[in-house]
Design a protein around this motif. Structure first.
Motif, PDB file in Angstrom:
ATOM      1  N   ALA A   1       0.833  -1.210   0.000  1.00 49.62           N
ATOM      2  CA  ALA A   1       0.000   0.000   0.000  1.00 49.62           C
ATOM      3  C   ALA A   1       0.865   1.257   0.000  1.00 49.62           C
ATOM      4  N   ILE A   2       1.954   1.241   0.769  1.00 56.93           N
ATOM      5  CA  ILE A   2       2.850   2.397   0.820  1.00 56.93           C
ATOM      6  C   ILE A   2       3.581   2.568  -0.507  1.00 56.93           C
ATOM      7  N   ASP A   3       4.018   1.469  -1.117  1.00 58.63           N
ATOM      8  CA  ASP A   3       4.668   1.549  -2.433  1.00 58.63           C
ATOM      9  C   ASP A   3       3.733   2.187  -3.459  1.00 58.63           C
ATOM     10  N   ILE A   4       2.478   1.740  -3.466  1.00 58.73           N
ATOM     11  CA  ILE A   4       1.506   2.277  -4.429  1.00 58.73           C
ATOM     12  C   ILE A   4       1.197   3.738  -4.110  1.00 58.73           C
ATOM     13  N   ARG A   5       1.058   4.044  -2.822  1.00 56.47           N
ATOM     14  CA  ARG A   5       0.811   5.432  -2.428  1.00 56.47           C
ATOM     15  C   ARG A   5       1.924   6.349  -2.914  1.00 56.47           C
ATOM     16  N   ASP A   6       3.174   5.903  -2.738  1.00 60.00           N
ATOM     17  CA  ASP A   6       4.305   6.734  -3.150  1.00 60.00           C
ATOM     18  C   ASP A   6       4.353   6.905  -4.667  1.00 60.00           C
ATOM     19  N   SER A   7       3.996   5.846  -5.394  1.00 60.32           N
ATOM     20  CA  SER A   7       3.945   5.952  -6.858  1.00 60.32           C
ATOM     21  C   SER A   7       2.861   6.931  -7.290  1.00 60.32           C
TER      22      SER A   7
ATOM     23  N   LYS B   1       1.757   9.375  -5.520  1.00 60.54           N
ATOM     24  CA  LYS B   1       2.185  10.717  -5.141  1.00 60.54           C
ATOM     25  C   LYS B   1       2.963  11.361  -6.284  1.00 60.54           C
ATOM     26  N   ASP B   2       3.873  10.598  -6.874  1.00 60.22           N
ATOM     27  CA  ASP B   2       4.631  11.105  -8.024  1.00 60.22           C
ATOM     28  C   ASP B   2       3.708  11.359  -9.213  1.00 60.22           C
ATOM     29  N   PHE B   3       2.755  10.447  -9.405  1.00 61.45           N
ATOM     30  CA  PHE B   3       1.829  10.550 -10.538  1.00 61.45           C
ATOM     31  C   PHE B   3       0.977  11.811 -10.421  1.00 61.45           C
ATOM     32  N   TYR B   4       0.375  12.025  -9.263  1.00 65.55           N
ATOM     33  CA  TYR B   4      -0.481  13.205  -9.085  1.00 65.55           C
ATOM     34  C   TYR B   4       0.334  14.491  -8.973  1.00 65.55           C
ATOM     35  N   GLY B   5       1.604  14.344  -8.593  1.00 61.28           N
ATOM     36  CA  GLY B   5       2.468  15.517  -8.527  1.00 61.28           C
ATOM     37  C   GLY B   5       2.634  16.199  -9.867  1.00 61.28           C
ATOM     38  N   VAL B   6       2.400  15.440 -10.952  1.00 60.59           N
ATOM     39  CA  VAL B   6       2.477  15.996 -12.307  1.00 60.59           C
ATOM     40  C   VAL B   6       1.486  17.146 -12.466  1.00 60.59           C
ATOM     41  N   LEU B   7       0.343  17.044 -11.788  1.00 61.13           N
ATOM     42  CA  LEU B   7      -0.715  18.037 -11.992  1.00 61.13           C
ATOM     43  C   LEU B   7      -0.289  19.429 -11.550  1.00 61.13           C
ATOM     44  N   LYS B   8       0.503  19.505 -10.477  1.00 60.14           N
ATOM     45  CA  LYS B   8       0.946  20.828 -10.032  1.00 60.14           C
ATOM     46  C   LYS B   8       1.917  21.445 -11.037  1.00 60.14           C
ATOM     47  N   SER B   9       2.834  20.627 -11.553  1.00 65.84           N
ATOM     48  CA  SER B   9       3.808  21.160 -12.506  1.00 65.84           C
ATOM     49  C   SER B   9       3.139  21.578 -13.810  1.00 65.84           C
ATOM     50  N   ALA B  10       1.936  21.042 -14.062  1.00 69.33           N
ATOM     51  CA  ALA B  10       1.212  21.389 -15.304  1.00 69.33           C
ATOM     52  C   ALA B  10       0.136  22.447 -15.050  1.00 69.33           C
ATOM     53  N   ASP B  11       0.222  23.129 -13.934  1.00 72.89           N
ATOM     54  CA  ASP B  11      -0.829  24.054 -13.510  1.00 72.89           C
ATOM     55  C   ASP B  11      -1.216  25.064 -14.589  1.00 72.89           C
ATOM     56  N   ASP B  12      -0.244  25.561 -15.319  1.00 75.98           N
ATOM     57  CA  ASP B  12      -0.529  26.589 -16.324  1.00 75.98           C
ATOM     58  C   ASP B  12      -1.261  26.036 -17.542  1.00 75.98           C
ATOM     59  N   LYS B  13      -1.403  24.710 -17.607  1.00 77.38           N
ATOM     60  CA  LYS B  13      -2.091  24.091 -18.750  1.00 77.38           C
ATOM     61  C   LYS B  13      -3.436  23.480 -18.354  1.00 77.38           C
ATOM     62  N   LEU B  14      -3.804  23.648 -17.091  1.00 76.65           N
ATOM     63  CA  LEU B  14      -5.014  22.989 -16.591  1.00 76.65           C
ATOM     64  C   LEU B  14      -6.129  23.989 -16.310  1.00 76.65           C
ATOM     65  N   GLU B  15      -7.331  23.652 -16.748  1.00 77.47           N
ATOM     66  CA  GLU B  15      -8.517  24.464 -16.498  1.00 77.47           C
ATOM     67  C   GLU B  15      -9.212  24.030 -15.199  1.00 77.47           C
ATOM     68  N   PHE B  16      -9.275  22.727 -14.980  1.00 80.24           N
ATOM     69  CA  PHE B  16     -10.083  22.199 -13.879  1.00 80.24           C
ATOM     70  C   PHE B  16      -9.633  20.777 -13.573  1.00 80.24           C
ATOM     71  N   VAL B  17      -9.470  20.480 -12.291  1.00 80.71           N
ATOM     72  CA  VAL B  17      -9.090  19.130 -11.859  1.00 80.71           C
ATOM     73  C   VAL B  17     -10.059  18.694 -10.765  1.00 80.71           C
ATOM     74  N   PHE B  18     -10.679  17.548 -10.972  1.00 80.86           N
ATOM     75  CA  PHE B  18     -11.646  17.026  -9.985  1.00 80.86           C
ATOM     76  C   PHE B  18     -11.276  15.591  -9.660  1.00 80.86           C
ATOM     77  N   ILE B  19     -11.076  15.319  -8.365  1.00 77.94           N
ATOM     78  CA  ILE B  19     -10.600  14.011  -7.914  1.00 77.94           C
ATOM     79  C   ILE B  19     -11.587  13.439  -6.907  1.00 77.94           C
ATOM     80  N   THR B  20     -11.990  12.184  -7.105  1.00 82.01           N
ATOM     81  CA  THR B  20     -12.889  11.532  -6.154  1.00 82.01           C
ATOM     82  C   THR B  20     -12.224  10.291  -5.562  1.00 82.01           C
ATOM     83  N   GLY B  21     -12.716   9.891  -4.399  1.00 85.26           N
ATOM     84  CA  GLY B  21     -12.241   8.673  -3.764  1.00 85.26           C
ATOM     85  C   GLY B  21     -13.107   8.349  -2.573  1.00 85.26           C
ATOM     86  N   VAL B  22     -12.864   7.192  -1.984  1.00 85.83           N
ATOM     87  CA  VAL B  22     -13.555   6.802  -0.764  1.00 85.83           C
ATOM     88  C   VAL B  22     -12.887   7.440   0.440  1.00 85.83           C
TER      89      VAL B  22
END
Length: 529
Positions: free
Chosen positions: A168-174, A176-197
């Motif tokens: 679970a920690i390995d997947i969480r850390d992966s 984290k890197d995956f979603y971290g892309v969204l911040k670096s792409a901030d200037d190209k994003l209009e809207f980000v919506f994330i759902t989960g339990v």
């Protein structure tokens, strides 16, 4: 009457739902209000089968400008259909994650598929986070438009492996890197919506998205998933009328039963909602009351956590509270209250906001479906019986208790304890173990339980309340005393310490139960003043 074919059972795709003329409970006002905030990053936590995927799908069709799908809906004449956006829709329900390697391969395949099928782009990067970066850059370069990113069930790969902490920690850390892309792409994003339990700590997963707006407990958006009372009575009016006629009860009586079974979910203590899956299944099965939501899958890690922590008082605590914001989910230190709240087995029943203080929220089990299902599942796991066999025995216990049928009550309890695995009989605190099993049984059939009630003259193990009945319960456990002496002690203690006094406006039943390893004996008396 509307036919069953109009019920969108197991349909979470907005386009498919509309094109097949299914009932759509209009959530586009909430959607427009979220978009009108003019932020970029949003997060919403809701339990499984609560309409998150349909909400995400509706966002997708809206941003892509599929106007015809929204005819007759709130947003139809309030949206600029000339503005469209490319949408990256990432559904992590589809991910295989039973090993770290499979998870990375599956995530890579998902991003490659989105790139090729939705945007005709062939990605060159090897890692999933690099693929997402490449995809965003290429779409932005090709279209000249900002991009909408929708992530459904962001935490599914973690929750699927939560019992395996290292994985679970390995997947969480992966991730984290995956979603971290969204911040670096901030200037190209209009809207980000994330759902989960669940809501994992931002430090652990969303550390890069430190401006993420959490809508989970915001009253303005609390009805975006689930059905309100008004929506139930408006969109399913014909079904309600037909079922009440078939069962020869009034519409109001039927609505009250539906509310008891399926209503009660809230994230603000003000707006109370029905589970869409349970409601749709109820109408699809001609008004048969059943545990539909629970049967779609109880997380195995929840039972693992309950078994690991013999002290499950949160399930019986009438004054259970939450202070501040929606709690974080910590893989290394799973808290039962947090897990139960985020997975839908507890909900917010009342909120109290005082200026200058942290908000407080009263928690409880949402409804009859969850209560019966959860406790029958817990009991079944402990006594090696299926949930289906547990329920009728629980009903027998209730009838025997009310009838003061001591022999029948004892036989039912013996059935309960006869199949307890040997490992449980070696637990250090057997009294607590038996206490939990017995209270779980009574909770399942609808008693309000006040465990270990403190009174002026002492502490009673439990008071069970239901309608005009009060059951005063005293448990005794010993490896040396005789069963009869323990029963004498239990009933005498109730009488001498006057545990019955606060309940003299009810029919009072005194119950003493004696345990000695796997042996059990009981005494039931109706209190006479």
């Amino acid at each position: 009457m509307n036919t069953k074919s109009a019920l969108p059972v197991n349909i979470s795709d907005f386009k498919k739902l509309i094109n097949r003329n299914k009932i759509y409970v209009d959530k586009t006002k909430v959607i427009k209000n979220i978009i009108s905030l003019r932020g970029t990053y949003y997060f919403l936590s809701r339990p499984r089968r609560f309409g998150k995927s349909l909400l995400v799908s509706t966002f997708k069709e809206l941003f892509e400008g599929n106007k015809e799908l929204f005819k007759g809906l709130y947003i139809y004449d309030k949206w600029d259909w000339n503005k469209t956006y490319p949408v990256i829709h990432i559904d992590l329900n589809k991910i295989k994650s039973n090993t770290a390697e499979k998870f990375e391969k599956s995530l890579n395949f998902l991003i490659d598929s989105i790139a090729e099928n939705d945007f005709s782009i062939k990605l060159k990067a090897e890692l999933s986070n690099d693929k997402l970066t490449e995809l965003i850059n290429n779409i932005h370069a090709n279209t000249g438009k900002d991009i909408v990113v929708l992530v459904d069930e962001y935490d599914k790969p973690i929750l699927s492996n939560i019992s395996d902490e290292d994985l679970a920690i390995d997947i969480r850390d992966s991730l984290k890197d995956f979603y971290g892309v969204l911040k670096s792409a901030d200037d190209k994003l209009e809207f980000v919506f994330i759902t989960g339990v669940s809501k994992f700590s931002k430090v652990s997963l969303f550390s890069d998205l430190n401006n993420l707006t959490d809508l989970t407990m915001d009253s303005d958006f609390s009805t975006g998933c689930g059905y309100s009372q008004e929506e139930l009575e408006t969109y399913f009016k014909d079904y309600i009328t037909e079922i009440s006629k078939t069962n020869e009860i009034s519409t109001n009586q039927l609505l009250e039963l539906i509310k008891q079974w399926y209503n009660g979910y809230s994230w603000d203590g003000k707006n109370f909602l029905y589970t869409p899956y349970s409601i749709l299944s109820f109408f699809d099965n001609d008004g048969t009351f059943n545990n539909y939501w629970f049967e779609t899958g109880t997380p195995s890690f929840l039972m693992d956590l309950i078994k690991k922590d013999i002290n499950i008082d949160v399930l019986f605590d009438k004054n259970l509270k939450l202070y501040g914001t929606f709690p974080n989910f910590d893989i290394k230190n799973l808290d039962l209250k947090t897990v139960l709240l985020q997975t839908g087995y507890l909900t917010i029943k009342k909120s109290k906001i005082i200026p200058g203080e942290l908000p407080s929220y009263s928690l409880d089990i949402p409804n009859k479906e969850v209560r019966e299902s959860l406790f029958s599942y817990i009991l079944g796991s402990y006594i090696n019986k299926t949930s289906e066999t547990v329920y009728p025995i629980a009903q027998d216990l209730f009838r025997q208790l009310i009838a003061i049928d001591e022999d029948g009550f004892r036989r039912s309890l013996e059935t309960l304890f006869s199949n307890i695995p040997y490992s449980h009989s070696e637990l250090s605190d057997m009294e607590a173990f038996y206490h939990i099993l017995f209270l779980s049984w009574m909770k399942m059939i609808g008693f309000e339980i006040q465990g270990e009630v403190i009174q002026l003259k002492g502490r009673v193990d439990a008071v069970l309340l239901k309608e005009n009945i009060a059951v005063i319960l005293e448990l005794k456990f010993s490896t040396t005393k005789s069963m009869d002496s323990m029963l004498d002690e239990a009933i005498t203690q109730i009488l001498e310490k006057e545990y019955y006094k606060p309940y003299q406006d009810k029919t009072i039943i005194l119950v003493g139960i004696a345990f000695k390893e796997k042996d059990i004996k009981c005494r039931i008396e109706e209190f006479k003043d």
